[in-house]
Structures are given as structure tokens and as C-alpha cells.
Design a protein around this motif. Sequence first.
Motif, PDB file in Angstrom:
ATOM      1  N   ARG A 265       0.829  -1.225   0.000  1.00  0.00           N
ATOM      2  CA  ARG A 265       0.000   0.000   0.000  1.00  0.00           C
ATOM      3  C   ARG A 265       0.858   1.268   0.000  1.00  0.00           C
ATOM      4  O   ARG A 265       0.623   2.209   0.757  1.00  0.00           O
ATOM      5  N   LYS A 266       1.847   1.278  -0.898  1.00  0.00           N
ATOM      6  CA  LYS A 266       2.734   2.429  -1.019  1.00  0.00           C
ATOM      7  C   LYS A 266       2.528   3.135  -2.353  1.00  0.00           C
ATOM      8  O   LYS A 266       2.360   2.485  -3.397  1.00  0.00           O
ATOM      9  N   PRO A 267       2.527   4.489  -2.359  1.00  0.00           N
ATOM     10  CA  PRO A 267       2.469   5.213  -3.630  1.00  0.00           C
ATOM     11  C   PRO A 267       3.752   4.941  -4.417  1.00  0.00           C
ATOM     12  O   PRO A 267       4.856   5.118  -3.899  1.00  0.00           O
ATOM     13  N   THR A 268       3.608   4.497  -5.655  1.00  0.00           N
ATOM     14  CA  THR A 268       4.738   3.976  -6.418  1.00  0.00           C
ATOM     15  C   THR A 268       4.854   4.685  -7.753  1.00  0.00           C
ATOM     16  O   THR A 268       3.866   4.846  -8.474  1.00  0.00           O
ATOM     17  N   ILE A 269       6.081   5.082  -8.084  1.00  0.00           N
ATOM     18  CA  ILE A 269       6.365   5.721  -9.363  1.00  0.00           C
ATOM     19  C   ILE A 269       6.976   4.673 -10.293  1.00  0.00           C
ATOM     20  O   ILE A 269       7.901   3.951  -9.903  1.00  0.00           O
ATOM     21  N   VAL A 270       6.466   4.585 -11.514  1.00  0.00           N
ATOM     22  CA  VAL A 270       6.959   3.605 -12.484  1.00  0.00           C
ATOM     23  C   VAL A 270       7.272   4.295 -13.806  1.00  0.00           C
ATOM     24  O   VAL A 270       6.844   5.425 -14.046  1.00  0.00           O
ATOM     25  N   GLY A 271       8.021   3.592 -14.658  1.00  0.00           N
ATOM     26  CA  GLY A 271       8.249   4.072 -16.011  1.00  0.00           C
ATOM     27  C   GLY A 271       6.979   3.934 -16.836  1.00  0.00           C
ATOM     28  O   GLY A 271       6.266   2.931 -16.742  1.00  0.00           O
ATOM     29  N   ASP A 272       6.698   4.935 -17.644  1.00  0.00           N
ATOM     30  CA  ASP A 272       5.476   4.927 -18.455  1.00  0.00           C
ATOM     31  C   ASP A 272       5.729   4.066 -19.694  1.00  0.00           C
ATOM     32  O   ASP A 272       6.231   4.535 -20.718  1.00  0.00           O
ATOM     33  N   ASN A 273       5.380   2.792 -19.601  1.00  0.00           N
ATOM     34  CA  ASN A 273       5.592   1.881 -20.725  1.00  0.00           C
ATOM     35  C   ASN A 273       4.357   1.022 -20.956  1.00  0.00           C
ATOM     36  O   ASN A 273       3.419   1.016 -20.155  1.00  0.00           O
ATOM     37  N   GLY A 274       4.370   0.283 -22.059  1.00  0.00           N
ATOM     38  CA  GLY A 274       3.222  -0.530 -22.413  1.00  0.00           C
ATOM     39  C   GLY A 274       2.901  -1.601 -21.394  1.00  0.00           C
ATOM     40  O   GLY A 274       1.722  -1.902 -21.155  1.00  0.00           O
ATOM     41  N   ALA A 275       3.932  -2.188 -20.793  1.00  0.00           N
ATOM     42  CA  ALA A 275       3.700  -3.242 -19.805  1.00  0.00           C
ATOM     43  C   ALA A 275       2.976  -2.695 -18.585  1.00  0.00           C
ATOM     44  O   ALA A 275       1.977  -3.265 -18.126  1.00  0.00           O
ATOM     45  N   ASN A 276       3.452  -1.584 -18.027  1.00  0.00           N
ATOM     46  CA  ASN A 276       2.786  -1.002 -16.861  1.00  0.00           C
ATOM     47  C   ASN A 276       1.366  -0.553 -17.186  1.00  0.00           C
ATOM     48  O   ASN A 276       0.462  -0.652 -16.351  1.00  0.00           O
ATOM     49  N   ARG A 277       1.164  -0.081 -18.414  1.00  0.00           N
ATOM     50  CA  ARG A 277      -0.184   0.375 -18.790  1.00  0.00           C
ATOM     51  C   ARG A 277      -1.174  -0.784 -18.945  1.00  0.00           C
ATOM     52  O   ARG A 277      -2.382  -0.557 -18.965  1.00  0.00           O
ATOM     53  N   GLU A 278      -0.675  -2.023 -19.052  1.00  0.00           N
ATOM     54  CA  GLU A 278      -1.580  -3.172 -19.101  1.00  0.00           C
ATOM     55  C   GLU A 278      -2.422  -3.286 -17.833  1.00  0.00           C
ATOM     56  O   GLU A 278      -3.569  -3.734 -17.864  1.00  0.00           O
ATOM     57  N   LEU A 279      -1.833  -2.886 -16.711  1.00  0.00           N
ATOM     58  CA  LEU A 279      -2.498  -3.041 -15.415  1.00  0.00           C
ATOM     59  C   LEU A 279      -2.871  -1.722 -14.757  1.00  0.00           C
ATOM     60  O   LEU A 279      -3.914  -1.623 -14.109  1.00  0.00           O
ATOM     61  N   PHE A 280      -2.009  -0.733 -14.898  1.00  0.00           N
ATOM     62  CA  PHE A 280      -2.100   0.451 -14.048  1.00  0.00           C
ATOM     63  C   PHE A 280      -2.564   1.690 -14.803  1.00  0.00           C
ATOM     64  O   PHE A 280      -2.232   1.876 -15.975  1.00  0.00           O
ATOM     65  N   VAL A 281      -3.290   2.533 -14.087  1.00  0.00           N
ATOM     66  CA  VAL A 281      -3.713   3.838 -14.602  1.00  0.00           C
ATOM     67  C   VAL A 281      -2.959   4.921 -13.849  1.00  0.00           C
ATOM     68  O   VAL A 281      -2.897   4.920 -12.605  1.00  0.00           O
ATOM     69  N   HIS A 282      -2.360   5.843 -14.601  1.00  0.00           N
ATOM     70  CA  HIS A 282      -1.595   6.948 -14.039  1.00  0.00           C
ATOM     71  C   HIS A 282      -2.439   7.766 -13.058  1.00  0.00           C
ATOM     72  O   HIS A 282      -3.578   8.122 -13.349  1.00  0.00           O
ATOM     73  N   ARG A 283      -1.878   8.014 -11.889  1.00  0.00           N
ATOM     74  CA  ARG A 283      -2.490   8.812 -10.820  1.00  0.00           C
ATOM     75  C   ARG A 283      -3.688   8.114 -10.160  1.00  0.00           C
ATOM     76  O   ARG A 283      -4.344   8.712  -9.309  1.00  0.00           O
ATOM     77  N   GLU A 284      -3.949   6.872 -10.555  1.00  0.00           N
ATOM     78  CA  GLU A 284      -4.985   6.080  -9.885  1.00  0.00           C
ATOM     79  C   GLU A 284      -4.368   4.909  -9.128  1.00  0.00           C
ATOM     80  O   GLU A 284      -4.661   4.697  -7.957  1.00  0.00           O
ATOM     81  N   HIS A 285      -3.502   4.145  -9.819  1.00  0.00           N
ATOM     82  CA  HIS A 285      -2.849   2.986  -9.197  1.00  0.00           C
ATOM     83  C   HIS A 285      -1.359   3.227  -8.967  1.00  0.00           C
ATOM     84  O   HIS A 285      -0.764   2.647  -8.049  1.00  0.00           O
ATOM     85  N   ILE A 286      -0.764   4.048  -9.822  1.00  0.00           N
ATOM     86  CA  ILE A 286       0.664   4.386  -9.769  1.00  0.00           C
ATOM     87  C   ILE A 286       0.828   5.815 -10.288  1.00  0.00           C
ATOM     88  O   ILE A 286      -0.156   6.438 -10.717  1.00  0.00           O
TER      89      ILE A 286
END
Length: 355
Positions: free
Chosen positions: A276-297
Motif C-alpha cells: 500500500r505504497k504510492p509507487t512511481i513507475v516508467g510509463d511503458n506498455g507493460a505497466n499500462r496493461e495493469l495500471f492507470v496513471h495517478r490512480e494505481h501508480i
Amino acid sequence: MRPRVLFISGREVNYIRNRVLLAALEKFCDVTVLTGKGQNIPSRILTGLIQFITHRREYDICWAGFYGQPFALILSLLQRKPVILDAYVSTFDTLCEDRALFHPRSLPGRLAYWLDRKSCQTAGLVVTDTQANAQYFAQTIGVPEKKLRVVYVGCDESLFYPRPDISPSSTYCEVFYYGSFLPLHGTEVIIQAAALLKNRRDIHFTVGGNGPQFRKIKEMVGRLDLKNVSLVGWIPTDQLPVYIAHASICLGGHFSTVPKAARVIATKTFQFIAMRKPTIVGDNGANRELFVHREHIYAVPMGDPIALAEAIGELADTPTLREHIARGGYTLFQERLTIGAIADGLSILLNFIAP
């Protein structure tokens, strides 16, 4: 009747990819583990094959876990049961593109490509960790898309869960990252971002791990005179949750521009959101499969220290956004990425291939 699965892998059973998939399989299968002993992949492959040859227990399906390409190829010759290959990494990509140890057209490069392609051809199904990696195996290695399935990495939930008894500092914002200092990870981007934030006395970076680029990163921290960065060295796995719990912001990555970095979701990202930590990730296709910017990461362009510094600054200044992202990421993890959720997906997958 529970399916009987024979699990064998080139990497150690405790490697996170193998550990999570084994835990998921054991929820609905009878699993026999034949992964060999040894300090390296060749020795584990050899001892694993010896165990297989002398093994007499009945099974329905072979699971060639990470690293499984040699097993998928050899077991297709030694037995007739269906083989599922966990192609968590590509041999060709790792040796020729990611680490650039061999030219793709060199003899080792051609052998690596042949091993990837032939092992995928002989396996009944090929599992990858993201849709982006599945596309790589389809387009580069030539694996038919109908043979590919995606199973996300997840994490060890017995270790990585929210720790309400350990809170981040209330006087400064602690930013946490760890890794094995490979070019893939882009650790230098984190240090460059820290340099841009060096005058923010309310932000501190703790960077754990060791690896090929550690000396380069250490020299970089010294040259830039970064008092806001602590390099703490290798952190045992059972101690990682303590560091994560103390953090205000976690950096999941990957932040490099290495092509492979755009196809993967870093294992640490799953661990961070599970805690349950706010996490910063690289904006790539793999992360976008699961996560929405400013909602999940919080997603930032890869290879961009200015964007990373701005993201850290915004999250440091906005506790409500940190809490919103932490809650959203944790909810997503509980819905889609737990061992139970992964087991549900594997159950469907095994039913598809079971004899």
C-alpha cells in the motif's frame, strides 16, 4: 481430481517468479518439485535432469519454470506429457540485446535465438509475464499468438503486506528504491533526479542493492555531492518490508530506455503496491496493461530524470495524492494480483492443456 504437476526450473525455487507460481499451483494441484541443486543455472539444469530421469512419480503436466527453455526442449524428447514453458525471460534478448554480451548474428547469438524458438515450438503453451513480452515472443521469436498466455509476477504476500505499525517519517519524505544495478533498471536516472532535488531538505533517497553498475552509481553520488542519497547495499529479502514500510514514496521503475525495460513490470512494483505504497513507475506498455496513471501508480517518461524529480516533488508536496495512489494500487493488487487470483488464472490455463 486435482491435476498432478511436475515442476522443474533452471533458477532456484525461491526466485520470486518460481515461488509465486508454485504457491499458486499448489492451491489446486498436487505439485512435485524437481528443480536441481547448484549455484548456477547449468548445474541446476544438470541435477534437475538427473532427478527427472530417476523420478518415478506419476504426473499429468510438466511445468518448465523460470529458467525453463532447456527443460522444455529436453523434456519434449524424454516424455510425452504436455509441457508448459514459463518464458519469463528470452535467452536471446538477455544475451544479445539487454546485456549485449554477444552480437545477434554471432554463433552464441544464433544459438540463444534457436533455444528460445525451439523450446517454444516444443512446449504446449508458453507463459510470459506481460502482454508486451508476449508480443516480443510472437514478433521476434516467432511463437504463434494462440500458444501464448500471460501470468503476472505478483509477490510473496507472506512478506509484502501493509505494516500499519511502521510509519514513514513525519518530518521528511523518504524515497525508497532497490535493485541489482543493471543497465535495464536505469538507476542513474534516479540519482540524476536526486541531484535535481538536492536542495529539497525534506526529501531523502534510500537506494538498496548491489550489482554491475554499483561502483558507477557510488562514484556518481560522490561526484555530485549528494547528501540526500544513502546507498545501503544489499538488503536481505526478509528486511525489504521494513525499508518499504518506512518509505513515503517507492520507485518501481524501470527507468532506463533499454528496449526490454518497456516490456516488463518490475517485480518490486508488485511488492510496493502490495504494501500500500504510492509507487512511481516508467510509463511503458507493460505497466499500462495493469495500471492507470495517478490512480494505481504515478507514471513518468522513461529515461527522464527531470520528469522523475517533478513526480517525486509533487507527491512529496501532496499527501492526499500519495494516499489516493497507494489505496488504488493496493485495491488493484487485491483484486487481480494475489496468489489466489493468479491461481484462478492458472486453473483455466491448465484445463486448456490437460490431457
